[in-house]
Write an enzyme that holds these catalytic residues in place. Structure first.
Site, PDB file in Angstrom:
ATOM      1  N   THR A 129       0.803  -1.228   0.000  1.00 44.37           N
ATOM      2  CA  THR A 129       0.000   0.000   0.000  1.00 44.37           C
ATOM      3  C   THR A 129       0.835   1.278   0.000  1.00 44.37           C
ATOM      4  O   THR A 129       1.952   1.300   0.539  1.00 44.37           O
ATOM      5  CB  THR A 129      -0.899   0.024   1.261  1.00 44.37           C
ATOM      6  OG1 THR A 129      -1.491   1.321   1.403  1.00 44.37           O
ATOM      7  CG2 THR A 129      -0.118  -0.264   2.535  1.00 44.37           C
ATOM      8  N   GLU A 131       0.281   3.630   1.858  1.00 45.70           N
ATOM      9  CA  GLU A 131       0.424   4.064   3.254  1.00 45.70           C
ATOM     10  C   GLU A 131       1.823   3.765   3.787  1.00 45.70           C
ATOM     11  O   GLU A 131       2.220   4.293   4.824  1.00 45.70           O
ATOM     12  CB  GLU A 131      -0.636   3.400   4.147  1.00 45.70           C
ATOM     13  CG  GLU A 131      -2.053   3.894   3.888  1.00 45.70           C
ATOM     14  CD  GLU A 131      -2.319   5.316   4.403  1.00 45.70           C
ATOM     15  OE1 GLU A 131      -1.694   5.711   5.388  1.00 45.70           O
ATOM     16  OE2 GLU A 131      -3.141   6.011   3.787  1.00 45.70           O
ATOM     17  N   TYR A 157      -1.081   0.327  10.709  1.00 48.08           N
ATOM     18  CA  TYR A 157      -1.400  -0.337   9.431  1.00 48.08           C
ATOM     19  C   TYR A 157      -0.213  -0.234   8.467  1.00 48.08           C
ATOM     20  O   TYR A 157       0.240  -1.248   7.908  1.00 48.08           O
ATOM     21  CB  TYR A 157      -2.645   0.324   8.819  1.00 48.08           C
ATOM     22  CG  TYR A 157      -2.933  -0.085   7.394  1.00 48.08           C
ATOM     23  CD1 TYR A 157      -3.429  -1.349   7.092  1.00 48.08           C
ATOM     24  CD2 TYR A 157      -2.719   0.809   6.336  1.00 48.08           C
ATOM     25  CE1 TYR A 157      -3.699  -1.718   5.772  1.00 48.08           C
ATOM     26  CE2 TYR A 157      -2.988   0.443   5.026  1.00 48.08           C
ATOM     27  CZ  TYR A 157      -3.479  -0.816   4.741  1.00 48.08           C
ATOM     28  OH  TYR A 157      -3.742  -1.170   3.441  1.00 48.08           O
TER      29      TYR A 157
HETATM   30  P1  NAP Z   1     -11.268  -4.794   2.788  1.00 54.60           P
HETATM   31  O1  NAP Z   1     -12.488  -4.503   1.972  1.00 54.60           O
HETATM   32  O2  NAP Z   1     -11.177  -4.160   4.127  1.00 54.60           O
HETATM   33  O3  NAP Z   1     -11.138  -6.374   2.938  1.00 54.60           O
HETATM   34  C1  NAP Z   1     -10.266  -6.944   3.883  1.00 54.60           C
HETATM   35  C2  NAP Z   1     -10.455  -8.441   3.863  1.00 54.60           C
HETATM   36  O4  NAP Z   1      -9.548  -9.022   4.797  1.00 54.60           O
HETATM   37  C3  NAP Z   1     -11.862  -8.909   4.263  1.00 54.60           C
HETATM   38  O5  NAP Z   1     -12.262  -9.936   3.384  1.00 54.60           O
HETATM   39  C4  NAP Z   1     -11.644  -9.477   5.671  1.00 54.60           C
HETATM   40  O6  NAP Z   1     -12.530 -10.495   6.035  1.00 54.60           O
HETATM   41  C5  NAP Z   1     -10.236 -10.058   5.496  1.00 54.60           C
HETATM   42  N1  NAP Z   1      -9.613 -10.348   6.781  1.00 54.60           N
HETATM   43  C6  NAP Z   1      -9.557  -9.566   7.892  1.00 54.60           C
HETATM   44  N2  NAP Z   1      -8.943 -10.213   8.885  1.00 54.60           N
HETATM   45  C7  NAP Z   1      -8.626 -11.447   8.426  1.00 54.60           C
HETATM   46  C8  NAP Z   1      -7.998 -12.582   8.993  1.00 54.60           C
HETATM   47  N3  NAP Z   1      -7.571 -12.588  10.262  1.00 54.60           N
HETATM   48  N4  NAP Z   1      -7.831 -13.694   8.223  1.00 54.60           N
HETATM   49  C9  NAP Z   1      -8.264 -13.709   6.941  1.00 54.60           C
HETATM   50  N5  NAP Z   1      -8.879 -12.659   6.337  1.00 54.60           N
HETATM   51  C10 NAP Z   1      -9.057 -11.538   7.073  1.00 54.60           C
HETATM   52  O7  NAP Z   1      -9.951  -4.373   1.984  1.00 54.60           O
HETATM   53  P2  NAP Z   1      -9.789  -4.053   0.417  1.00 54.60           P
HETATM   54  O8  NAP Z   1     -10.072  -2.608   0.198  1.00 54.60           O
HETATM   55  O9  NAP Z   1     -10.481  -5.085  -0.386  1.00 54.60           O
HETATM   56  O10 NAP Z   1      -8.212  -4.196   0.244  1.00 54.60           O
HETATM   57  C11 NAP Z   1      -7.622  -5.454  -0.104  1.00 54.60           C
HETATM   58  C12 NAP Z   1      -6.174  -5.442   0.343  1.00 54.60           C
HETATM   59  O11 NAP Z   1      -5.467  -4.381  -0.308  1.00 54.60           O
HETATM   60  C13 NAP Z   1      -5.976  -5.210   1.838  1.00 54.60           C
HETATM   61  O12 NAP Z   1      -4.872  -5.962   2.258  1.00 54.60           O
HETATM   62  C14 NAP Z   1      -5.662  -3.730   1.924  1.00 54.60           C
HETATM   63  O13 NAP Z   1      -4.931  -3.425   3.076  1.00 54.60           O
HETATM   64  C15 NAP Z   1      -4.879  -3.536   0.651  1.00 54.60           C
HETATM   65  N6  NAP Z   1      -4.914  -2.202   0.071  1.00 54.60           N
HETATM   66  C16 NAP Z   1      -6.109  -1.596  -0.146  1.00 54.60           C
HETATM   67  C17 NAP Z   1      -6.149  -0.342  -0.709  1.00 54.60           C
HETATM   68  C18 NAP Z   1      -7.455   0.349  -0.989  1.00 54.60           C
HETATM   69  O14 NAP Z   1      -7.459   1.554  -1.246  1.00 54.60           O
HETATM   70  N7  NAP Z   1      -8.562  -0.365  -1.005  1.00 54.60           N
HETATM   71  C19 NAP Z   1      -4.953   0.301  -1.078  1.00 54.60           C
HETATM   72  C20 NAP Z   1      -3.754  -0.371  -0.877  1.00 54.60           C
HETATM   73  C21 NAP Z   1      -3.732  -1.630  -0.316  1.00 54.60           C
HETATM   74  P3  NAP Z   1     -13.901 -10.199   6.861  1.00 54.60           P
HETATM   75  O15 NAP Z   1     -14.911  -9.794   5.836  1.00 54.60           O
HETATM   76  O16 NAP Z   1     -14.195 -11.491   7.500  1.00 54.60           O
HETATM   77  O17 NAP Z   1     -13.598  -9.088   7.812  1.00 54.60           O
END
Ligand code: NAP
Length: 332
Positions: A129, A131, A157
């Site tokens: 990310t 971040e 994070y």
């Molecule tokens: P998100 O919507 O918050 O989804 C996070 C996922 O992680 C959910 O499916 C959640 O499951 C799962 N999770 C949480 N704790 C867990 C655990 N202990 N074991 C297994 N799974 C777990 O995030 P996103 O926006 O799709 O982002 C996807 C990835 O890209 C993340 O790693 C995020 O940090 C990274 N990222 C995102 C952005 C952005 O702007 N969106 C930018 C850079 C990087 P539950 O539904 O059960 O909670």
């Protein structure tokens, strides 16, 4: 003889990117496995009905043995590690869990691959990310952060993600694994969780327009972010795993906009020219350390992956507001 379908294992299948990626890989003919956590995950039913082609496997990123089991069941060609505690603000409230899931969880997944993939064939994508950069003036390149820029994370994070980034790189260098990081700048869309500021704004704008609420409470409005559309970004993730050589790539739009600009664009889209009377600032939503400006330079991904974002900033805001208007109008 028909070629066997490629197999993909996705952690974070219930999240924003997991949904977009499942759709993309399904279009590409993959057999898809998704890790779902918890004894009874409230999102399970919706996930099963939206993605009937995904086989769900119970596992948790904090439990390495469950990930070994997931690898044995899925036998994937590609693993996309999207699971994380992903909300920057929340990571200040639960820093240790963030470190366990978002940081050490990456190591657990890599070890599960290393222990089960005896031929060293599995390709691994780590959701890194912007971040990790921190946005402070001293390390901010004029034309945006590249893959070579200096890191200075400003939240639990960001720190946990930096561990994930380095351990992925370390496994690539130590064990010759095809393990890469996509360093993705903020990406949003109709699947974005309501706890994230962009979706909180578009949902509030829709509800204010429909007379269902009269204001929205937010933290700081000056931070600037490089916002793209999640649907475009999962295409970049997939392309990273199709390369001959494993490398890390920045995915970004190359533009940065403040939260004030996001508010202005969203309110104007529903015909409200002045957003100020509808927004109250609440210190509860401010962070102990904030990231000032994030701007990414996607030149390497554009050149080497042939990737480019399609949806621009106004298009993204409109798409999200229209989606929330459609949902909220059913509540009238
Ligand atoms: P998100 O919507 O918050 O989804 C996070 C996922 O992680 C959910 O499916 C959640 O499951 C799962 N999770 C949480 N704790 C867990 C655990 N202990 N074991 C297994 N799974 C777990 O995030 P996103 O926006 O799709 O982002 C996807 C990835 O890209 C993340 O790693 C995020 O940090 C990274 N990222 C995102 C952005 C952005 O702007 N969106 C930018 C850079 C990087 P539950 O539904 O059960 O909670």
């Amino acid at each position: 003889m028909a070629e066997a379908k490629k197999r993909a294992l996705i952690t974070g299948i219930t999240g924003q990117d997991g949904g977009h990626l499942a759709e993309l890989l399904n279009e590409k003919g993959y057999e898809i496995f998704g890790i779902i956590r918890g004894q009874h995950n409230p999102k399970r039913e919706a996930t099963e009905s939206e993605f009937p082609y995904v086989t769900l496997i119970e596992a948790d990123l904090t439990d390495a043995s469950s990930l070994v089991r997931a690898m044995q069941l899925a036998k994937p060609d590609e693993v996309y590690n999207l699971g994380a505690i992903s909300h920057v603000g929340y990571s200040f409230k639960d820093p240790m869990l963030t470190s366990d899931v978002t940081g050490k969880g990456v190591l657990n997944m890599l070890e599960a691959i290393r222990l089960t993939d005896t031929e060293n064939k599995v390709r691994f994508y780590q959701a890194s990310t912007s971040e990790m950069y921190g946005g402070l003036e001293y390390n901010r390149p004029k034309n945006g952060y590249t893959e070579e820029a200096t890191f200075h994370p400003r939240s639990p994070y960001g720190v946990a993600k930096l561990y994930g980034y380095w351990i992925t790189r370390n496994y690539r260098e130590s064990y010759n694994m095809f393990a890469v990081s996509g360093i993705l700048f903020n990406h949003e869309g109709d699947r974005r969780g309501i706890e994230f500021v962009t979706r909180k704004i578009t949902n509030a704008v829709a509800r204010i327009k429909l007379g269902l609420q009269d204001h929205v409470e937010l933290g700081d409005l000056w931070p600037k972010r490089d916002w793209g559309y999640a649907g475009d970004y999962v295409e970049g993730m997939w392309r990273m795993l199709q390369q001959d050589v494993p490398k890390d790539y920045v995915l970004a739009t190359g533009e940065t906009h403040s939260i004030e600009e996001f508010l202005d664009t969203a309110f104007k889209h529903v015909g409200i020219d002045d957003w100020k009377p509808y927004v109250k600032q609440n210190p509860a939503f401010m962070r102990p350390a904030e990231v000032d400006v994030l701007l990414g330079d996607p030149t390497k991904a554009e050149k080497e992956l042939g990737w480019k974002r399609k949806v621009d900033f106004p298009g993204l805001v409109k798409l999200m507001v229209d989606h929330d208007l459609a949902i909220e109008s059913t509540k009238l």
